[in-house]
Design an enzyme around this catalytic site. Structure first.
Site, PDB file in Angstrom:
ATOM      1  CG  ASP A  89     -75.329 -25.962 -14.168  1.00  0.00           C
ATOM      2  OD1 ASP A  89     -74.891 -25.608 -13.065  1.00  0.00           O
ATOM      3  OD2 ASP A  89     -76.528 -25.895 -14.479  1.00  0.00           O
ATOM      4  N   GLY A 100     -79.579 -25.348 -15.128  1.00  0.00           N
ATOM      5  CA  GLY A 100     -80.604 -25.975 -14.295  1.00  0.00           C
ATOM      6  C   GLY A 100     -80.043 -26.631 -13.048  1.00  0.00           C
ATOM      7  N   GLY A 102     -79.272 -25.194 -10.491  1.00  0.00           N
ATOM      8  CA  GLY A 102     -79.965 -24.544  -9.368  1.00  0.00           C
ATOM      9  C   GLY A 102     -81.480 -24.749  -9.434  1.00  0.00           C
ATOM     10  CD  GLU A 108     -81.613 -20.505 -14.652  1.00  0.00           C
ATOM     11  OE1 GLU A 108     -80.904 -20.084 -13.737  1.00  0.00           O
ATOM     12  OE2 GLU A 108     -81.456 -21.635 -15.151  1.00  0.00           O
TER      13      GLU A 108
HETATM   14  C1  5RP Z   1     -79.635 -22.389 -12.130  1.00  0.00           C
HETATM   15  C2  5RP Z   1     -78.560 -22.357 -13.145  1.00  0.00           C
HETATM   16  C3  5RP Z   1     -77.284 -21.708 -12.753  1.00  0.00           C
HETATM   17  O1  5RP Z   1     -77.050 -20.634 -13.585  1.00  0.00           O
HETATM   18  C4  5RP Z   1     -76.172 -22.695 -12.865  1.00  0.00           C
HETATM   19  O2  5RP Z   1     -76.488 -23.804 -12.031  1.00  0.00           O
HETATM   20  C5  5RP Z   1     -74.826 -22.112 -12.450  1.00  0.00           C
HETATM   21  O3  5RP Z   1     -74.849 -21.794 -11.100  1.00  0.00           O
HETATM   22  P1  5RP Z   1     -73.583 -21.222 -10.342  1.00  0.00           P
HETATM   23  O4  5RP Z   1     -73.357 -19.848 -10.833  1.00  0.00           O
HETATM   24  O5  5RP Z   1     -74.002 -21.274  -8.893  1.00  0.00           O
HETATM   25  O6  5RP Z   1     -72.428 -22.153 -10.619  1.00  0.00           O
HETATM   26  O7  5RP Z   1     -78.692 -22.797 -14.251  1.00  0.00           O
HETATM   27  O8  5RP Z   1     -80.749 -23.098 -12.597  1.00  0.00           O
END
Ligand code: 5RP
Length: 235
Positions: A89, A100, A102, A108
């Site tokens: 993020d 986080g 997602g 992770e």
């Molecule tokens: C999930 C994460 C993702 O890697 C992070 O939110 C980035 O997501 P995106 O590639 O959809 O922008 O940490 O927990």
């Protein structure tokens, strides 16, 4: 020439990350829209004969990888991985991350810690000078949620961080979001985190905090795309 869309940038870094994958590797498979593109491209290579094995960082990634025919294992059978490829993020110049968004931060982080190398794939919008623009996810046990939330808020105050903490809701917006591990997530709007290490230490010492989204000393490489170029930062 038209500006590249964010999806095009994500696709470009996902393809570039394949350069880090070698025959026989044990891979961590990240979560999120960017990691999903990587898994899709990896699956094509597997169908073309590449021999790798993967550990997914979420049930969503597991379902995608299984359906796409990527052989999977677990950290119990394969406790050391060669490489994890995941999104983020935010990242700062020291390759410290916030993850986080997602909701998969716990798995992770476990997978990243088990990997010799962590390649982060992002578009330019995730680059910051100081972490904290993106709300910091903190995964908490459901038991004692109110008390844990107060302790998290108190830790922010002690560190001089102005933080608004909110419980993440699921898609219905009426129930709390539940992670793959069965926990909840507090999204903490901090604005700026000048000392991420101090904050990380304070958070891990709070009973009820399962994990936080500060990834420090884990990312070895960031692959970032802007409209004109793809950059590889780190080693
Ligand atoms: C999930 C994460 C993702 O890697 C992070 O939110 C980035 O997501 P995106 O590639 O959809 O922008 O940490 O927990």
């Amino acid at each position: 020439m038209p500006e590249a869309t964010q999806d095009e940038l994500k696709s470009r870094v996902a393809v570039r990350a394949l350069d880090f994958v070698q025959e026989g590797m044990r891979l961590g498979l990240g979560t999120g829209t960017t990691a999903k593109l990587f898994v899709a491209h990896l699956a094509e290579r597997v169908r073309g004969g590449l021999n790798v094995v993967g550990v997914p960082t979420s049930e969503a990634t597991r379902a995608q990888a299984e359906a796409a025919g990527i052989p999977l294992t677990t950290l119990d059978d394969t406790p050391e991985l060669d490489l994890v490829v995941d999104g983020a993020d935010e990242f700062d110049p020291e390759l410290r991350l916030i993850k986080g968004g997602g909701g998969a931060l716990l798995r992770e982080k476990i997978v990243a810690a088990a990997s010799r190398r962590m390649v982060v794939i992002t578009d330019v919008s995730k680059r910051v000078e100081v972490l904290g623009r993106f709300p910091l996810p903190v995964e908490v046990n459901r038991f004692g949620l109110g008390a844990t939330t107060r302790q998290v808020e108190a830790a922010f105050q002690r560190l001089g961080l102005a933080g608004a903490v909110s419980l993440r809701l699921d898609k219905t917006l009426s129930d709390p979001f539940v992670t793959d591990g069965g926990h909840h997530i507090l999204d903490c709007r901090l604005g700026a985190i000048p000392e991420p290490e101090r904050l990380a230490e304070a958070l891990v010492n709070i009973p009820g905090v399962v994990e936080h989204g500060l990834f420090i000393g884990l990312a070895t490489t960031v692959i970032m795309a802007d409209a004109s170029q793809t950059y590889v930062i780190g080693r």
